[in-house]
Design an enzyme around this catalytic site. Structure first.
Site, PDB file in Angstrom:
ATOM      1  N   ARG A   1       0.831  -1.217   0.000  1.00  0.00           N
ATOM      2  CA  ARG A   1       0.000   0.000   0.000  1.00  0.00           C
ATOM      3  C   ARG A   1       0.860   1.259   0.000  1.00  0.00           C
TER       4      ARG A   1
ATOM      5  N   GLY B   1      10.026  13.310  -1.154  1.00  0.00           N
ATOM      6  CA  GLY B   1      11.075  13.625  -0.191  1.00  0.00           C
ATOM      7  C   GLY B   1      10.748  14.830   0.668  1.00  0.00           C
TER       8      GLY B   1
ATOM      9  N   ASN C   1      17.480  15.495  10.304  1.00  0.00           N
ATOM     10  CA  ASN C   1      17.243  16.320  11.500  1.00  0.00           C
ATOM     11  C   ASN C   1      15.835  16.883  11.595  1.00  0.00           C
TER      12      ASN C   1
ATOM     13  N   TRP D   1      14.478   8.221   5.026  1.00  0.00           N
ATOM     14  CA  TRP D   1      13.256   7.432   5.214  1.00  0.00           C
ATOM     15  C   TRP D   1      12.292   7.600   4.044  1.00  0.00           C
TER      16      TRP D   1
ATOM     17  N   ARG E   1      -2.772  10.396   4.033  1.00  0.00           N
ATOM     18  CA  ARG E   1      -3.258   9.968   5.358  1.00  0.00           C
ATOM     19  C   ARG E   1      -4.676   9.408   5.241  1.00  0.00           C
TER      20      ARG E   1
ATOM     21  N   GLN F   1     -15.278 -18.037  26.165  1.00  0.00           N
ATOM     22  CA  GLN F   1     -15.743 -16.646  26.260  1.00  0.00           C
ATOM     23  C   GLN F   1     -14.639 -15.631  26.005  1.00  0.00           C
TER      24      GLN F   1
ATOM     25  N   GLY G   1      -2.167 -18.481  19.150  1.00  0.00           N
ATOM     26  CA  GLY G   1      -1.175 -19.126  20.010  1.00  0.00           C
ATOM     27  C   GLY G   1       0.203 -19.077  19.381  1.00  0.00           C
TER      28      GLY G   1
ATOM     29  N   GLU H   1       3.800   9.482   7.952  1.00  0.00           N
ATOM     30  CA  GLU H   1       2.662  10.360   7.613  1.00  0.00           C
ATOM     31  C   GLU H   1       2.143  11.091   8.845  1.00  0.00           C
TER      32      GLU H   1
ATOM     33  N   THR I   1       3.309  11.131  13.189  1.00  0.00           N
ATOM     34  CA  THR I   1       3.276  10.081  14.217  1.00  0.00           C
ATOM     35  C   THR I   1       1.916  10.099  14.932  1.00  0.00           C
TER      36      THR I   1
HETATM   37  P1  TGC Z   1       1.857  25.007  10.989  1.00  0.00           P
HETATM   38  O1  TGC Z   1       2.322  26.323  11.563  1.00  0.00           O
HETATM   39  O2  TGC Z   1       0.726  24.297  11.619  1.00  0.00           O
HETATM   40  O3  TGC Z   1       1.538  25.205   9.443  1.00  0.00           O
HETATM   41  C1  TGC Z   1       2.469  25.835   8.552  1.00  0.00           C
HETATM   42  C2  TGC Z   1       1.733  26.113   7.268  1.00  0.00           C
HETATM   43  O4  TGC Z   1       1.300  24.916   6.657  1.00  0.00           O
HETATM   44  C3  TGC Z   1      -0.128  24.921   6.532  1.00  0.00           C
HETATM   45  N1  TGC Z   1      -0.637  23.571   6.784  1.00  0.00           N
HETATM   46  C4  TGC Z   1      -1.410  22.910   5.932  1.00  0.00           C
HETATM   47  N2  TGC Z   1      -1.888  23.245   4.721  1.00  0.00           N
HETATM   48  C5  TGC Z   1      -2.641  22.329   4.075  1.00  0.00           C
HETATM   49  N3  TGC Z   1      -2.906  21.118   4.581  1.00  0.00           N
HETATM   50  C6  TGC Z   1      -2.435  20.755   5.803  1.00  0.00           C
HETATM   51  N4  TGC Z   1      -2.666  19.520   6.277  1.00  0.00           N
HETATM   52  C7  TGC Z   1      -1.641  21.665   6.532  1.00  0.00           C
HETATM   53  N5  TGC Z   1      -0.991  21.629   7.731  1.00  0.00           N
HETATM   54  C8  TGC Z   1      -0.380  22.805   7.868  1.00  0.00           C
HETATM   55  C9  TGC Z   1      -0.599  25.896   7.570  1.00  0.00           C
HETATM   56  O5  TGC Z   1      -1.862  26.416   7.246  1.00  0.00           O
HETATM   57  C10 TGC Z   1       0.481  26.941   7.491  1.00  0.00           C
HETATM   58  O6  TGC Z   1       0.263  27.712   6.322  1.00  0.00           O
HETATM   59  P2  TGC Z   1       0.559  29.302   6.313  1.00  0.00           P
HETATM   60  O7  TGC Z   1       0.196  29.709   4.927  1.00  0.00           O
HETATM   61  O8  TGC Z   1      -0.300  29.865   7.390  1.00  0.00           O
HETATM   62  O9  TGC Z   1       2.032  29.421   6.616  1.00  0.00           O
HETATM   63  O10 TGC Z   1       3.131  24.056  10.878  1.00  0.00           O
HETATM   64  P3  TGC Z   1       4.080  23.492  11.999  1.00  0.00           P
HETATM   65  O11 TGC Z   1       5.473  23.715  11.537  1.00  0.00           O
HETATM   66  O12 TGC Z   1       3.677  23.970  13.364  1.00  0.00           O
HETATM   67  O13 TGC Z   1       3.809  21.913  11.913  1.00  0.00           O
HETATM   68  C11 TGC Z   1       2.592  21.380  12.226  1.00  0.00           C
HETATM   69  C12 TGC Z   1       2.632  19.834  12.193  1.00  0.00           C
HETATM   70  C13 TGC Z   1       3.525  19.298  13.288  1.00  0.00           C
HETATM   71  C14 TGC Z   1       1.222  19.362  12.437  1.00  0.00           C
HETATM   72  C15 TGC Z   1       3.051  19.334  10.825  1.00  0.00           C
HETATM   73  O14 TGC Z   1       4.240  19.812  10.428  1.00  0.00           O
HETATM   74  C16 TGC Z   1       3.035  17.822  10.699  1.00  0.00           C
HETATM   75  O15 TGC Z   1       1.989  17.267  10.330  1.00  0.00           O
HETATM   76  N6  TGC Z   1       4.156  17.079  10.937  1.00  0.00           N
HETATM   77  C17 TGC Z   1       4.245  15.672  10.622  1.00  0.00           C
HETATM   78  C18 TGC Z   1       5.161  15.471   9.444  1.00  0.00           C
HETATM   79  C19 TGC Z   1       4.693  14.388   8.531  1.00  0.00           C
HETATM   80  O16 TGC Z   1       3.556  13.983   8.526  1.00  0.00           O
HETATM   81  N7  TGC Z   1       5.596  13.915   7.685  1.00  0.00           N
HETATM   82  C20 TGC Z   1       5.254  12.937   6.736  1.00  0.00           C
HETATM   83  C21 TGC Z   1       6.367  12.726   5.734  1.00  0.00           C
HETATM   84  S1  TGC Z   1       5.880  11.828   4.288  1.00  0.00           S
HETATM   85  C22 TGC Z   1       5.661  10.271   4.816  1.00  0.00           C
HETATM   86  O17 TGC Z   1       5.753   9.924   5.931  1.00  0.00           O
HETATM   87  C23 TGC Z   1       5.332   9.310   3.739  1.00  0.00           C
HETATM   88  S2  TGC Z   1       5.227   7.668   4.254  1.00  0.00           S
HETATM   89  C24 TGC Z   1       4.359   7.126   2.936  1.00  0.00           C
HETATM   90  C25 TGC Z   1       4.199   5.682   2.823  1.00  0.00           C
HETATM   91  O18 TGC Z   1       5.186   4.941   2.697  1.00  0.00           O
HETATM   92  O19 TGC Z   1       3.000   5.269   2.762  1.00  0.00           O
HETATM   93  P1  FAD Z   2      10.717  12.419  15.292  1.00  0.00           P
HETATM   94  O1  FAD Z   2      10.051  13.585  14.682  1.00  0.00           O
HETATM   95  O2  FAD Z   2      12.127  12.575  15.745  1.00  0.00           O
HETATM   96  O3  FAD Z   2       9.827  11.931  16.526  1.00  0.00           O
HETATM   97  C1  FAD Z   2      10.325  11.042  17.532  1.00  0.00           C
HETATM   98  C2  FAD Z   2       9.282  10.972  18.641  1.00  0.00           C
HETATM   99  O4  FAD Z   2       9.100  12.266  19.209  1.00  0.00           O
HETATM  100  C3  FAD Z   2       7.896  10.525  18.135  1.00  0.00           C
HETATM  101  O5  FAD Z   2       7.292   9.696  19.091  1.00  0.00           O
HETATM  102  C4  FAD Z   2       7.130  11.835  18.031  1.00  0.00           C
HETATM  103  O6  FAD Z   2       5.717  11.658  18.174  1.00  0.00           O
HETATM  104  C5  FAD Z   2       7.728  12.619  19.184  1.00  0.00           C
HETATM  105  N1  FAD Z   2       7.594  14.057  18.956  1.00  0.00           N
HETATM  106  C6  FAD Z   2       8.194  14.834  18.022  1.00  0.00           C
HETATM  107  N2  FAD Z   2       7.778  16.097  18.119  1.00  0.00           N
HETATM  108  C7  FAD Z   2       6.887  16.136  19.133  1.00  0.00           C
HETATM  109  C8  FAD Z   2       6.090  17.153  19.724  1.00  0.00           C
HETATM  110  N3  FAD Z   2       6.092  18.406  19.259  1.00  0.00           N
HETATM  111  N4  FAD Z   2       5.288  16.828  20.751  1.00  0.00           N
HETATM  112  C9  FAD Z   2       5.226  15.562  21.229  1.00  0.00           C
HETATM  113  N5  FAD Z   2       5.950  14.541  20.700  1.00  0.00           N
HETATM  114  C10 FAD Z   2       6.776  14.841  19.686  1.00  0.00           C
HETATM  115  N6  FAD Z   2       9.071  10.566   4.919  1.00  0.00           N
HETATM  116  C11 FAD Z   2       8.986  11.118   3.675  1.00  0.00           C
HETATM  117  O7  FAD Z   2       9.186  12.322   3.513  1.00  0.00           O
HETATM  118  N7  FAD Z   2       8.706  10.342   2.586  1.00  0.00           N
HETATM  119  C12 FAD Z   2       8.499   9.016   2.676  1.00  0.00           C
HETATM  120  O8  FAD Z   2       8.218   8.349   1.663  1.00  0.00           O
HETATM  121  C13 FAD Z   2       8.599   8.388   3.956  1.00  0.00           C
HETATM  122  N8  FAD Z   2       8.487   7.040   4.079  1.00  0.00           N
HETATM  123  C14 FAD Z   2       8.737   6.458   5.293  1.00  0.00           C
HETATM  124  C15 FAD Z   2       8.805   5.074   5.384  1.00  0.00           C
HETATM  125  C16 FAD Z   2       9.105   4.459   6.594  1.00  0.00           C
HETATM  126  C17 FAD Z   2       9.235   2.983   6.678  1.00  0.00           C
HETATM  127  C18 FAD Z   2       9.293   5.251   7.753  1.00  0.00           C
HETATM  128  C19 FAD Z   2       9.584   4.619   9.093  1.00  0.00           C
HETATM  129  C20 FAD Z   2       9.230   6.625   7.670  1.00  0.00           C
HETATM  130  C21 FAD Z   2       8.971   7.248   6.436  1.00  0.00           C
HETATM  131  N9  FAD Z   2       8.994   8.639   6.314  1.00  0.00           N
HETATM  132  C22 FAD Z   2       8.891   9.231   5.066  1.00  0.00           C
HETATM  133  C23 FAD Z   2       9.352   9.469   7.454  1.00  0.00           C
HETATM  134  C24 FAD Z   2       8.238   9.667   8.471  1.00  0.00           C
HETATM  135  O9  FAD Z   2       7.277  10.553   8.001  1.00  0.00           O
HETATM  136  C25 FAD Z   2       8.885  10.154   9.772  1.00  0.00           C
HETATM  137  O10 FAD Z   2       9.568   9.035  10.330  1.00  0.00           O
HETATM  138  C26 FAD Z   2       7.874  10.717  10.740  1.00  0.00           C
HETATM  139  O11 FAD Z   2       7.301  11.906  10.248  1.00  0.00           O
HETATM  140  C27 FAD Z   2       8.493  10.985  12.126  1.00  0.00           C
HETATM  141  O12 FAD Z   2       9.709  11.647  12.029  1.00  0.00           O
HETATM  142  P2  FAD Z   2      11.000  11.075  12.822  1.00  0.00           P
HETATM  143  O13 FAD Z   2      11.154   9.639  12.465  1.00  0.00           O
HETATM  144  O14 FAD Z   2      12.122  11.998  12.522  1.00  0.00           O
HETATM  145  O15 FAD Z   2      10.610  11.138  14.329  1.00  0.00           O
END
Ligand code: TGC
Ligand code: FAD
Length: 398
Positions: A103, A143, A148, A175, A257, A293, A353, A377, A379
């Site tokens: 997926r 990406g 960091n 990652w 998500r 149960q 088991g 996507e 945490t």
């Molecule tokens: P914050 O101050 O809340 O927002 C900054 C600007 O971004 C805008 N914004 C959004 N816009 C559209 N959709 C959303 N969901 C948005 N979330 C935020 C916001 O309106 C603002 O815009 P502006 O114009 O006012 O500047 O940002 P923050 O720096 O405080 O961060 C908030 C936080 C922590 C919720 C956010 O950064 C976050 O969601 N962090 C998690 C990072 C994450 O999800 N990374 C994923 C990486 S990709 C991945 O994991 C792929 S795995 C795929 C797979 O293998 O299936």
């Molecule tokens: P960190 O941000 O260092 O977090 C570590 C811990 O601290 C977590 O428990 C977190 O919840 C906690 N934490 C951090 N900040 C706070 C806060 N403010 N308050 C409370 N708790 C906090 N990324 C991409 O861009 N593209 C991809 O395709 C992609 N694929 C991935 C595939 C795999 C298998 C994995 C494991 C990750 C992938 N990622 C990808 C990265 C993924 O999105 C990150 O791992 C995730 O966003 C968390 O970042 P981190 O690992 O640096 O953890």
């Protein structure tokens, strides 16, 4: 690498305790059954072997293209499926029922590569990349995360400079799903003013490499790696012109998500289905264990949580179609589904088991996969904080 085919009949059936099929159209049901058949033929007979060998089956990319798993909601004129969000959800559910890593391949390609090109790209970019990504002729990756900067992508260090006829890109991403096999990467980087932009980086550009990440105990059939940019000359026409700022990548994450919310429930259904069958076959103390149960409690709670999540996902799909779903509503569904799926995988494992720890059954693989899904996507705790900020109006991230 040759894959060993498991000698078993995949009889999976999804639970529908609240007759939720009544909420689906005939087209939805047809799409679900065609992807379910695909998964039974192309994924479940091989997945334990791929996962055990830590092997990404590259040939699955074209097959996903053929079955319509890439970009189902992208308009047909660009090679997408032109379908609604319920269809997209059902496709992710069926694929993740097979394996979360499979997926991942599909949702990264559709939501994180095709979607930003479709939503923020120029007409030339859409025509150049989308049909090939939809058919699986090209594989893409996304990406955002850096060594960091994971949960706080706004701090990213990857940057580019305007060199007149091209941009010069430097930095590193970590990652990244699909990266070692990807033909193109949608990369988020800061310009000289510190504004985040999306750039399309192609394999073969000088200074661009994609080293694989080894040693994962999770998502072993999905390939993960880095993206390293060392003075990469990116043509100016490869910048996504339609949107900049953190909101651009975050908008893509909303779509991905959403797909995970459905997908994780697919994994949960697989574990439940296996536990239900096993509980009726396995005899202890002269009775099937399903007669006890405590086993019935586990099965009843699993079905309850799956049914609640199915309803949540279905309503979210409707709101996605109407363009009304908010980030925090999507966070609630992603967070809920992954937690439900992890709990069900653990309970289903216990019902099996000792047999439950083997690759004869899918729970251990799903459970290990879901440990990534609960982190990527956004945490589990970040989604909780997104909801907390919505409820109180006070962001607690920083
Ligand atoms: P914050 O101050 O809340 O927002 C900054 C600007 O971004 C805008 N914004 C959004 N816009 C559209 N959709 C959303 N969901 C948005 N979330 C935020 C916001 O309106 C603002 O815009 P502006 O114009 O006012 O500047 O940002 P923050 O720096 O405080 O961060 C908030 C936080 C922590 C919720 C956010 O950064 C976050 O969601 N962090 C998690 C990072 C994450 O999800 N990374 C994923 C990486 S990709 C991945 O994991 C792929 S795995 C795929 C797979 O293998 O299936
Ligand atoms: P960190 O941000 O260092 O977090 C570590 C811990 O601290 C977590 O428990 C977190 O919840 C906690 N934490 C951090 N900040 C706070 C806060 N403010 N308050 C409370 N708790 C906090 N990324 C991409 O861009 N593209 C991809 O395709 C992609 N694929 C991935 C595939 C795999 C298998 C994995 C494991 C990750 C992938 N990622 C990808 C990265 C993924 O999105 C990150 O791992 C995730 O966003 C968390 O970042 P981190 O690992 O640096 O953890």
């Amino acid at each position: 690498m040759s894959a060993e085919k498991r000698n078993f009949v995949d009889e999976f059936e999804s639970p529908d305790f609240y007759a939720l099929d009544d909420l689906l159209t005939e087209e939805h049901k047809l799409i679900r059954s065609s992807v379910r058949d695909f998964v039974k033929k192309e994924i479940t007979p091989y997945i334990e072997d791929w996962a055990e060998k830590n092997h990404f089956p590259e040939e699955i990319v074209k097959k996903f293209g053929e079955v319509g798993a890439f970009g189902p909601t992208i308009p047909t004129e660009y090679g997408g499926g032109g379908l609604d969000y319920t269809s997209y959800g059902l496709i992710m559910q069926e694929v993740e029922r097979g394996d979360s890593g499979m997926r991942s391949t599909a949702s990264v390609q559709g939501s994180l590569v095709m979607y930003p090109i479709y939503a923020y790209g120029s007409e030339e970019q859409k025509k150049k990349y989308l049909p090939k990504l939809a058919s699986g002729e090209m594989l893409g990756c996304f990406g955002l995360t850096e060594p960091n900067h994971g949960s706080n992508p706004s701090g990213m260090e990857t940057h580019f400079k305007d060199k007149g006829d091209h941009y010069l890109l430097n930095g590193a991403k970590m990652w990244i799903s699909n990266s070692p096999y990807a033909d193109v990467a949608v990369v988020w980087a800061k310009n000289e003013e510190g504004r985040i932009h999306g750039l399309i980086v192609e394999r073969g550009m000088e200074g661009f490499s994609t080293p694989e990440t080894h040693g994962k105990w999770s998502l072993r059939a999905s390939c993960t790696g880095e993206l390293v940019f060392s003075d990469v000359k990116v043509p100016k026409e490869n910048l996504l012109p339609g949107k900049s700022g953190l909101g651009a990548p975050m908008g893509c994450l909303d779509k991905a998500r959403y797909g995970i919310a459905w997908g994780a429930i697919g994994a949960a259904m697989d574990c439940y289905d296996s536990a239900k069958r096993y509980s009726l076959e396995r005899v202890q103390f002269g009775k099937p264990i399903g007669a006890f149960q405590l086993v019935q409690k586990k099965l009843s709670e699993m079905l309850t949580e799956i049914t609640k999540a199915q309803l949540l996902n279905w309503k979210l799909g409707k709101m996605m179609d109407e363009g009304k779903a908010t980030t925090s509503q999507i966070s609630m569904a992603k967070r809920n589904s992954v937690e439900v799926a992890l709990n069900i995988a653990r309970e289903a494992r216990q019902i099996h088991g000792g047999m439950g720890i083997t690759g004869e059954y899918p729970m251990m693989r799903h459970m290990m996969n879901l440990e990534s899904v609960v982190t990527y996507e956004g945490t589990h705790d970040i989604h909780l904080l997104i909801l907390g900020a919505e409820i109180t109006g006070i962001p607690a991230f920083k």
